[in-house]
Design a protein around this motif. Structure first.
Motif, mmCIF file in Angstrom:
data_model
loop_
_atom_site.group_PDB
_atom_site.id
_atom_site.type_symbol
_atom_site.label_atom_id
_atom_site.label_comp_id
_atom_site.label_asym_id
_atom_site.label_seq_id
_atom_site.Cartn_x
_atom_site.Cartn_y
_atom_site.Cartn_z
ATOM 1 N N ALA A 194 0.843 -1.200 0.000
ATOM 2 C CA ALA A 194 0.000 0.000 0.000
ATOM 3 C C ALA A 194 0.876 1.248 0.000
ATOM 4 O O ALA A 194 0.626 2.191 -0.762
ATOM 5 C CB ALA A 194 -0.930 -0.007 1.219
ATOM 6 N N PHE A 195 1.905 1.266 0.834
ATOM 7 C CA PHE A 195 2.813 2.412 0.894
ATOM 8 C C PHE A 195 3.431 2.694 -0.473
ATOM 9 O O PHE A 195 3.413 3.829 -0.963
ATOM 10 C CB PHE A 195 3.912 2.157 1.939
ATOM 11 C CG PHE A 195 5.039 3.131 1.864
ATOM 12 C CD1 PHE A 195 4.881 4.438 2.304
ATOM 13 C CD2 PHE A 195 6.264 2.762 1.343
ATOM 14 C CE1 PHE A 195 5.919 5.357 2.218
ATOM 15 C CE2 PHE A 195 7.308 3.658 1.266
ATOM 16 C CZ PHE A 195 7.136 4.963 1.701
ATOM 17 N N ALA A 196 3.988 1.659 -1.111
ATOM 18 C CA ALA A 196 4.657 1.843 -2.398
ATOM 19 C C ALA A 196 3.684 2.322 -3.475
ATOM 20 O O ALA A 196 4.020 3.197 -4.274
ATOM 21 C CB ALA A 196 5.343 0.542 -2.831
ATOM 22 N N SER A 239 -5.890 3.323 4.530
ATOM 23 C CA SER A 239 -5.486 4.349 5.501
ATOM 24 C C SER A 239 -5.019 3.695 6.803
ATOM 25 O O SER A 239 -4.018 4.107 7.392
ATOM 26 C CB SER A 239 -6.642 5.303 5.803
ATOM 27 O OG SER A 239 -6.943 6.068 4.676
ATOM 28 N N TYR A 240 -5.736 2.672 7.225
ATOM 29 C CA TYR A 240 -5.363 1.948 8.442
ATOM 30 C C TYR A 240 -4.007 1.256 8.269
ATOM 31 O O TYR A 240 -3.168 1.292 9.175
ATOM 32 C CB TYR A 240 -6.451 0.926 8.795
ATOM 33 C CG TYR A 240 -6.105 0.087 9.992
ATOM 34 C CD1 TYR A 240 -6.178 0.611 11.277
ATOM 35 C CD2 TYR A 240 -5.707 -1.235 9.838
ATOM 36 C CE1 TYR A 240 -5.845 -0.154 12.386
ATOM 37 C CE2 TYR A 240 -5.373 -2.006 10.931
ATOM 38 C CZ TYR A 240 -5.445 -1.465 12.205
ATOM 39 O OH TYR A 240 -5.106 -2.227 13.286
ATOM 40 N N MET A 252 -4.625 7.828 -1.949
ATOM 41 C CA MET A 252 -4.983 6.615 -1.220
ATOM 42 C C MET A 252 -6.203 5.925 -1.816
ATOM 43 O O MET A 252 -6.251 4.694 -1.870
ATOM 44 C CB MET A 252 -5.223 6.922 0.253
ATOM 45 C CG MET A 252 -3.956 7.178 1.009
ATOM 46 S SD MET A 252 -4.251 7.149 2.770
ATOM 47 C CE MET A 252 -2.649 7.670 3.334
ATOM 48 N N ASP A 253 -7.181 6.699 -2.270
ATOM 49 C CA ASP A 253 -8.396 6.087 -2.803
ATOM 50 C C ASP A 253 -8.110 5.279 -4.064
ATOM 51 O O ASP A 253 -8.612 4.163 -4.230
ATOM 52 C CB ASP A 253 -9.484 7.131 -3.044
ATOM 53 C CG ASP A 253 -9.064 8.252 -3.991
ATOM 54 O OD1 ASP A 253 -7.847 8.486 -4.180
ATOM 55 O OD2 ASP A 253 -9.956 8.920 -4.546
ATOM 56 N N LEU A 254 -7.268 5.800 -4.938
ATOM 57 C CA LEU A 254 -6.940 5.076 -6.170
ATOM 58 C C LEU A 254 -6.057 3.868 -5.892
ATOM 59 O O LEU A 254 -6.210 2.815 -6.524
ATOM 60 C CB LEU A 254 -6.262 6.019 -7.170
ATOM 61 C CG LEU A 254 -7.121 7.189 -7.653
ATOM 62 C CD1 LEU A 254 -6.324 8.080 -8.605
ATOM 63 C CD2 LEU A 254 -8.406 6.693 -8.293
ATOM 64 N N ALA A 255 -5.155 4.007 -4.938
ATOM 65 C CA ALA A 255 -4.320 2.868 -4.548
ATOM 66 C C ALA A 255 -5.192 1.771 -3.941
ATOM 67 O O ALA A 255 -5.000 0.582 -4.244
ATOM 68 C CB ALA A 255 -3.241 3.313 -3.569
ATOM 69 N N ALA A 256 -6.142 2.157 -3.115
ATOM 70 C CA ALA A 256 -7.044 1.178 -2.500
ATOM 71 C C ALA A 256 -7.807 0.418 -3.572
ATOM 72 O O ALA A 256 -7.922 -0.814 -3.511
ATOM 73 C CB ALA A 256 -8.003 1.886 -1.551
ATOM 74 N N LYS A 257 -8.321 1.140 -4.547
ATOM 75 C CA LYS A 257 -9.074 0.505 -5.627
ATOM 76 C C LYS A 257 -8.202 -0.499 -6.378
ATOM 77 O O LYS A 257 -8.631 -1.621 -6.652
ATOM 78 C CB LYS A 257 -9.607 1.572 -6.585
ATOM 79 C CG LYS A 257 -10.519 1.051 -7.654
ATOM 80 C CD LYS A 257 -11.106 2.173 -8.475
ATOM 81 C CE LYS A 257 -12.059 1.623 -9.509
ATOM 82 N NZ LYS A 257 -12.672 2.682 -10.312
ATOM 83 N N GLU A 258 -6.980 -0.115 -6.686
ATOM 84 C CA GLU A 258 -6.079 -1.010 -7.410
ATOM 85 C C GLU A 258 -5.699 -2.234 -6.579
ATOM 86 O O GLU A 258 -5.545 -3.325 -7.100
ATOM 87 C CB GLU A 258 -4.819 -0.260 -7.846
ATOM 88 C CG GLU A 258 -3.950 -1.082 -8.763
ATOM 89 C CD GLU A 258 -2.933 -0.270 -9.515
ATOM 90 O OE1 GLU A 258 -1.841 -0.801 -9.750
ATOM 91 O OE2 GLU A 258 -3.233 0.878 -9.873
ATOM 92 N N LEU A 259 -5.573 -2.049 -5.271
ATOM 93 C CA LEU A 259 -5.217 -3.154 -4.389
ATOM 94 C C LEU A 259 -6.415 -4.040 -4.046
ATOM 95 O O LEU A 259 -6.245 -5.133 -3.507
ATOM 96 C CB LEU A 259 -4.605 -2.614 -3.088
ATOM 97 C CG LEU A 259 -3.231 -1.962 -3.223
ATOM 98 C CD1 LEU A 259 -2.895 -1.197 -1.954
ATOM 99 C CD2 LEU A 259 -2.167 -3.014 -3.533
#
Length: 100
Positions: free
Chosen positions: A8-10, A33-34, A18-25
């Protein structure tokens, strides 16, 4: 530190949100965020400056990013070798004919 936190960090560092990273993950934004909060807590450093436009790396975040990326490459290599080893072992198993 957990692999999912590092991933998530990378990805947030790469995308900047964060929202786009979350979607991709495949996670919810609160879950990502947590994960970042947990990583920051375990490292004792703030990794991102967050605002309405996204998330930008702090100086500490910039310093650890190359190491996190290198670690993720190692993890992926280990997984790849393990998967390959399992497939090779399955290929070597003798075929047993079932008798009726």
């Amino acid at each position: 530190m957990h692999e999912r936190e590092l991933r998530a960090f990378a990805l947030i560092a790469e995308i900047g949100r964060m929202d786009l990273a979350a979607k991709e993950l495949g996670y919810s934004q609160p879950a990502v965020s947590y994960q970042i909060r947990c990583l920051e807590q375990s490292l004792g450093a703030r990794l991102f400056n967050r605002d309405s436009t996204g998330a930008r790396l702090t100086r500490e975040g910039q310093m650890i990013l190359p190491s996190v990326r290198a670690l993720l490459v190692l993890i992926d290599n280990i997984k790849h070798m393990s998967d390959r080893s399992l497939r090779e072992n399955e290929d070597r198993r003798p075929v047993v004919a079932l008798r009726n």
